[in-house]
Design an enzyme around this catalytic site. Structure first.
Site, PDB file in Angstrom:
ATOM      1  CD  GLU A   1      11.404 -12.053   0.840  1.00 60.82           C
ATOM      2  OE1 GLU A   1      11.090 -10.943   1.277  1.00 60.82           O
ATOM      3  OE2 GLU A   1      12.172 -12.209  -0.128  1.00 60.82           O
TER       4      GLU A   1
ATOM      5  CD1 TRP B   1       6.545  -3.582   4.641  1.00 57.71           C
ATOM      6  CD2 TRP B   1       6.944  -1.500   3.960  1.00 57.71           C
ATOM      7  NE1 TRP B   1       7.174  -3.655   3.415  1.00 57.71           N
ATOM      8  CE2 TRP B   1       7.432  -2.393   2.969  1.00 57.71           C
ATOM      9  CE3 TRP B   1       7.083  -0.130   3.736  1.00 57.71           C
ATOM     10  CZ2 TRP B   1       8.042  -1.949   1.794  1.00 57.71           C
ATOM     11  CZ3 TRP B   1       7.702   0.308   2.556  1.00 57.71           C
ATOM     12  CH2 TRP B   1       8.162  -0.596   1.609  1.00 57.71           C
TER      13      TRP B   1
ATOM     14  CD  GLU C   1      11.538  -8.424  -5.500  1.00 59.01           C
ATOM     15  OE1 GLU C   1      11.690  -8.185  -4.292  1.00 59.01           O
ATOM     16  OE2 GLU C   1      12.056  -9.424  -6.064  1.00 59.01           O
TER      17      GLU C   1
END
Length: 922
Positions: free
Chosen positions: A501, A561, A773
Site C-alpha cells: 500500500e 479524507w 493501525e
C-alpha cells in the site's frame, strides 16, 4: 632598590586594577545587553539551492540573554557575492532600516532574480530597547532554472525495449573541463528513482530521489553543489535508475507502470570557471548505458543484487566503456519541471542487532529492537555465487516465529549474490522496507551481529519538539508517535511503510498534522504534498482518498479524507504563520467546500461514499449493539461544517470579505440542517457514540444551551465502556481535547492513562515501538488481528500527541499571532502525573513549558524566545501567593495583565525564562 620600585608602583597597580575592574564591568554589562541575529533561512532552508520563488522569503532568529526583547526594526542586504554583502558595496538590494517587528518569512523586495544565480545576504536588527545587533553571518540562496528555455538537456533512457521490471540501467559520460572551476551545480531528475555519481563519488546524501509527486503534472528536480567533486581535466558523470513509484508496483491488485513504462533521466551540469565563462554538460545522445548489478528493484518487493555484475570504476575516469551501448532519446516529459525544496529521504539513526534469535521453527532472525523504516546494511564474506536472502517483518508471532503475513502481497525481500572478493558491503539502492525483525536465509557462515546494522531512512526533517513526563508509559507512547511519523514520512505522508500500500492517505495526514508539526519541521514536506492535493483534485472539487492519486477518479470525496484540503493549510498557517500557504491553497480549499455544497440537498451532505469513523471499536457477533458505529452522514455533515469554518478563517486572514460573508451564511445553514436531521428535541444524537458527540462538540454543531448535556452523554458513554475510548480515525484526534475544553480534564486523563484494550497505552504494554493501525493489532492472547489490515506502523492514532503537547504540557500558539509569534502556556495537570515538559524550536527560537508538582507545590518553568510574547495561565493559582524566581509577581516588571481567570491566574510576559511557583490543591 627593588623594594622601593615595587612600593612606588603600588598605587599605580591599584589604580590599574580599578580601571581593569571597571572596564570588566563595562564589558560584562555590554555582553549582558548583547543581541545577535542567527539561524538565517530562505524558504525554511539554510543556504538552499534551486529556489523557484520569484520573491524568496527570508527568516532569522534573535538571540538575547535578557528578557522582553522584541525586534523594532531590521535591515537586509543582498549581493551576488559575499564580499559585496560584507562591505555593503555593489549590492543588488538594501532594504534600508525597516521599522517592522516581523522576522519570519519576509519576502525579498529587490530587482528581479536571475535563473541559476546565487545570492548572498545578511541582516541586522534593532530591538525595542534601542540596542542594535551586529550584522549576521552571511548566508546564501541559489535560484533554480526558472525558465523552460534554461533546460538544454534531453531525456535519455536505455534501449526502447526496456519497458518491464528488470536490471537497473547505469549511464555515463566522460567530459573535459579546461579551466579552473569556481562553482558547479548539478540539476537532475528522472522517470524512476536515481543515484548520481561524479568521478566515482556519490552525489548528495539524498535517497529515493526525485521523490513522489503527481508525475503527470509535476516532476521535481534536484540541485546539488558539486564543485568539490570535479577537477580540471578529465571527468565522468553517471547515474543509475530504479523503477520506484514511476514504474514499480503501486496500490492494489499488482498495478505497475502507473505513470509510464520507460525509465529515463534528465541531467544538466552547469560549470562556472574562475574567469566567469561557463560550460554545460547535459544528457543527450552522446551518453552510453549498460545494465548494472541491481537485477530487480521494487518499493514493495525489495531488491535483487548480483555483486558479480558490478562495473568497478564505471563512474570514474579511466574506465573502459567500449562495450556499452548508446542511449536512446526519450520524448520529453509533459509534466512541469519544478525545483525541489522539500526534504528528501536520507539516512538517520543506526541500530545494532539486539539479539540473534533461533525461532521454534529453526529460523535465524535478527532483532533490531525498533520497528523502523529503511534497510539493513551488512559487511560479510561469501564465496562467489553464494547468496544471502533477508526477509523483513514487524513482529514475531505468539510462538516466537518470524511473521510477515500482514504484508499481504508485498515481499520486502533482499537477495544478494556475493562476488567472492573478501569482505563485501551492501545496502539496497532502490527500495525500502518496514521492519524490526529480519529473517536471514541461505548464509552459511556464522552470524555475527556486528556485521549487520539497521538504518532508519526518512525525509530530512529537522526535529523540533521534545516531550517527557514522569510516566514511563507516556514517554514510550511519545517515542512511538515519533517513530510512526519517521517511518511514514519518507517522501509523502503514507498510511503504512511495509505492506502493498504505502499510499498518501489524506485522512491519516489531516488527523496527524498538528502532532507532526510539533515533532519535526514539516513545512517543506507538507508544502510539497499539498500542491499535489490541489493538483489531483477533480474539476468538481472532490479530493482523492490518496495523493498522489493512483486509485482513480472514483476514489474521491470522502468526509474526513477530502477535508485535508482545508485542515492542513489552516493548521500550517497556525504552526508556521505562513500566510502564503493559505493563499496558494485557497482555491483548493474553496473547491472542496463547494463540492460538498453542490452534492448536498437542503444543506445536508448525505450522499456518496464515506469511510466514516474508520477502525472504530467493534465487536464480532455484536448482539448487544456495543460496536461504536457512527452514522456516516452525521460525520460528513460535521466535517462539512468544519471545512466551511476553516475556509471562513482563511478568507478572513486573506482579507476576502465577500467569501467570509458568503460562507458564514452557509455555515449557519449547515449547522441548522445538522440539528434538524441528527439531534432530537432533547439533545440526543441519532448516533450515541463517542465520535458523534466529540465531533458535535468540537465543531460547535450544537446550540450552546445543548452542549453541557452532550458532554454528560459523552462522559456517560466513556464510563459505560469502563473508561475506554471507542473512537476510530476521525473521532480519536479530538476526544481528549473536547473533554478538557468542556471541563472534564479528569476523564481525558482517565482515557490517556488507560492500559487495557482499547487504549493508547495497550499497544505500549504489548511492547509496541510505533503506533499501530488497530487498537488490538496484537490481542491479549498474542494472536493477531486480520492479516488484511493490520499494520504495526500506522501513525493516525498518534494524533493524541497534539493534546499531550498543547494541553497536558500546555505549549501552544495563539491564533492571533500564528507561528508562535504569540505563545500560550496553559498546562492542564491531572491523572497523578507529577511532571510534564514540552519544548519546541519555533521559527523564533525555543519555546518551552515545564511543570512539576512536588510536595503540594506547582512549579512551572516557561521559556519564551526573543521577538515573541506569551499569555500564561497558571492552573489553580487564583488568589494564591505566586512567585517568579522567588520574587512576588508585583516586582517582576516583564509581567503584565495579571488577573484571575476563574480558578486560574493569567499573566502576560515578554521573552525570557520564567519560573513560577505556588501551592496547589489537587
Amino acid at each position: 632598590m627593588m623594594k622601593n620600585i615595587q612600593r612606588s608602583r603600588l598605587p599605580i597597580w591599584k589604580t590599574s586594577g580599578m580601571v581593569i575592574l571597571f572596564c570588566g564591568l563595562l564589558i560584562t554589562n555590554a555582553w549582558a545587553q548583547k543581541i545577535q541575529v542567527e539561524d538565517l533561512k530562505t524558504e525554511y532552508q539554510k543556504n538552499p539551492l534551486g529556489i523557484d520563488a520569484t520573491a524568496p522569503r527570508l527568516s532569522w532568529k534573535i538571540s538575547a540573554n535578557q528578557r522582553n526583547v522584541m525586534q523594532d526594526s531590521y535591515q537586509i542586504r543582498v549581493g551576488r557575492d559575499s564580499i559585496s554583502v560584507k562591505s555593503g558595496k555593489e549590492l543588488i538590494w538594501d532594504s534600508g532600516l525597516q521599522k517592522n517587528e516581523h522576522s519570519v518569512l519576509l519576502p525579498y523586495a529587490g530587482p528581479p532574480l536571475e535563473s541559476g544565480t546565487r545570492y548572498y545576504w545578511q541582516v541586522k536588527v534593532k530591538d525595542n530597547q534601542g540596542k542594535e545587533s551586529p550584522w549576521s553571518e552571511i548566508q546564501f540562496w541559489q535560484m533554480g532554472l526558472l525558465n523552460k528555455s534554461d533546460w538544454t538537456a534531453q531525456w535519455i533512457g536505455a534501449a526502447p525495449t526496456d519497458t518491464l521490471a528488470g536490471p537497473s540501467p547505469i549511464f555515463r559520460k566522460a567530459f573535459p573541463l579546461d579551466g579552473k572551476i569556481r562553482s558547479a551545480t548539478l540539476h537532475i531528475t528522472a522517470h524512476g528513482i536515481y543515484e548520481a555519481m561524479i568521478n566515482g563519488k556519490r552525489v548528495g546524501k539524498d535517497h529515493m530521489a526525485p521523490g513522489w509527486t503527481s508525475y503527470n503534472d509535476r516532476l521535481l528536480y534536484q540541485n546539488y553543489e558539486v564543485t568539490d567533486l570535479l577537477k580540471t581535466g578529465h571527468n565522468v558523470i553517471g547515474f543509475s535508475l530504479g523503477d520506484g513509484w514511476y514504474r514499480g508496483r503501486l496500490g492494489f491488485d499488482g498495478q505497475r507502470s502507473f505513470y509510464g513504462k520507460r525509465l529515463a533521466g534528465l541531467v544538466q551540469l552547469e560549470v562556472i570557471y574562475q574567469d566567469g565563462s561557463r560550460k554545460t554538460i547535459q544528457s543527450d545522445g552522446s551518453w552510453k548505458f549498460t545494465k548494472g548489478p541491481v537485477q530487480f528493484s521494487d518499493l514493495y518487493d525489495g531488491e535483487v543484487y548480483d555483486a558479480r555484475l558490478e562495473k568497478n570504476g564505471w563512474s570514474a575516469v579511466g574506465y573502459n566503456d567500449q562495450g556499452w551501448m548508446p542511449v536512446s532519446i526519450v520524448p520529453a516529459s509533459t509534466a512541469a519541471l519544478v525545483s525541489s525544496i522539500a526534504p528528501l529521504a536520507r539516512k538517520h539513526e543506526e541500530f545494532k542487532v539486539l539479539r540473534v534469535i533461533k525461532t521454534p521453527k529453526g529460523e535465524t532472525v535478527l532483532d533490531f529492537g525498533q520497528n523502523l523504516v529503511g534497510w539493513v546494511q551488512f559487511k560479510l564474506t561469501g564465496k562467489a555465487g553464494a547468496t544471502i536472502k533477508m526477509e523483513h517483518g514487524e513482529v514475531l508471532d505468539k510462538e516466537g516465529n518470524f511473521y510477515d503475513a500482514n504484508l499481504r502481497s508485498a515481499k520486502q525481500h533482499i537477495q544478494y549474490t556475493f562476488k567472492g572478493n573478501g569482505e563485501e558491503t551492501y545496502e539496497p539502492h532502490f527500495t525500502y522496507v518496514g521492519f524490526r525483525y529480519v529473517k536471514v536465509i541461505g548464509y552459511t557462515g556464522a552470524i555475527d551481529p556486528a556485521a549487520f546494522k539497521g538504518i532508519a531512512v526518512y525525509a530530512d526533517m529537522a526535529p523540533t519538539g521534545t516531550f517527557n513526563t514522569s510516566n514511563p508509559l507516556l514517554n514510550q507512547l511519545h517515542h512511538n508517535i515519533q517513530w510512526g511519523q519517521k517511518g511514514n514520512f519518507l517522501d509523502v505522508p503514507t498510511d503504512c511503510p511495509q505492506r502493498d500500500e504505502r499510499l498518501g492517505w489524506t485522512g491519516d495526514a489531516q488527523v496527524f498534522f498538528r502532532t507532526a508539526a510539533f515533532n519535526m519541521d514539516v513545512a517543506g514536506f507538507f508544502t510539497k504534498w499539498m500542491k499535489d492535493v490541489a493538483g489531483d483534485q477533480l474539476p468538481n472539487g472532490s479530493v482523492p482518498f490518496v495523493v498522489p492519486n493512483v486509485l482513480g477518479k472514483n476514489a474521491t470525496g470522502s468526509a474526513g479524507w477530502g477535508d485535508v484540503a482545508t485542515i492542513v493549510p489552516w493548521n500550517m498557517y497556525l504552526a508556521y504563520g505562513d500566510k502564503e500557504i493559505l493563499k496558494n491553497q485557497y482555491p483548493s480549499m474553496k473547491a472542496w467546500v463547494d463540492f460538498m455544497q453542490n452534492t448536498s440537498k437542503n444543506d445536508l451532505w448525505n450522499t456518496g461514499f464515506h469511510f466514516g469513523d474508520w477502525l472504530y471499536f467493534h465487536i464480532q457477533d455484536d448482539s448487544d449493539g456495543r460496536s461504536a458505529v457512527t452514522d456516516k452522514y452525521l460525520i460528513a455533515q460535521s466535517f462539512y461544517a468544519h471545512s466551511t469554518q476553516l475556509l471562513i478563517n482563511a478568507a478572513r486572514v486573506l482579507g476576502n470579505k465577500e467569501d467570509e460573508r458568503k460562507y458564514g451564511d452557509l455555515l449557519k445553514r449547515i449547522k441548522k440542517a445538522y440539528v434538524n436531521e441528527y439531534m432530537s428535541q432533547n439533545g440526543r444524537l441519532v448516533s450515541g457514540t463517542q465520535t458523534a458527540y466529540v465531533l458535535a462538540l468540537n465543531f460547535d454543531m450544537l446550540p450552546e444551551d445543548m452542549r453541557a448535556q452532550a458532554v454528560d452523554k459523552l462522559v456517560r458513554n466513556i464510563k459505560d465502556y469502563g473508561n475506554h475510548l471507542t473512537t476510530g480515525f476521525l473521532g480519536t484526534p479530538y476526544l481528549c481535547e473536547v473533554l478538557t475544553r468542556f471541563g472534564r480534564n479528569d476523564i481525558a486523563y482517565e482515557l490517556l492513562l488507560q492500559e487495557t484494550y482499547p487504549s493508547w497505552l495497550y499497544p505500549v504494554k504489548m511492547g509496541a515501538t510505533t503506533i499501530w493501525e488497530r487498537w488490538d493489532g496484537i490481542k491479549p492472547d498474542g494472536s493477531f488481528q486480520t492479516t488484511g489490515m493490520n499494520s504495526f506502523n500506522h501513525y493516525a492514532y498518534g494524533a493524541i500527541g497534539d493534546w499531550m503537547y498543547r494541553i497536558m504540557a500546555g505549549l501552544d500558539t495563539d491564533e492571533t499571532g500564528p507561528g508562535y509569534k504569540k505563545i500560550t502556556i496553559r498546562p492542564k495537570p491531572g491523572g497523578k502525573i507529577a511532571h510534564a515538559a514540552a519544548s519546541l524550536n519555533t521559527q523564533y527560537g525555543i519555546a518551552g513549558s515545564d511543570w512539576t508538582i512536588e510536595n503540594g507545590r506547582f512549579k512551572l518553568k516557561v521559556t519564551i524566545p526573543a521577538n515573541t510574547t506569551a499569555a500564561i495561565l497558571l492552573p489553580g493559582a487564583a488568589n494564591v501567593e505566586v512567585t517568579e524566581s522567588k520574587q512576588p509577581l508585583s516586582k517582576i516588571k516583564e509581567l503584565t495583565g495579571i488577573k484571575n481567570q476563574g480558578n486560574d491566574l493569567e499573566v502576560y510576559a515578554g521573552s525570557g525564562t520564567y519560573t513560577f511557583e505556588y501551592a496547589i490543591k489537587l
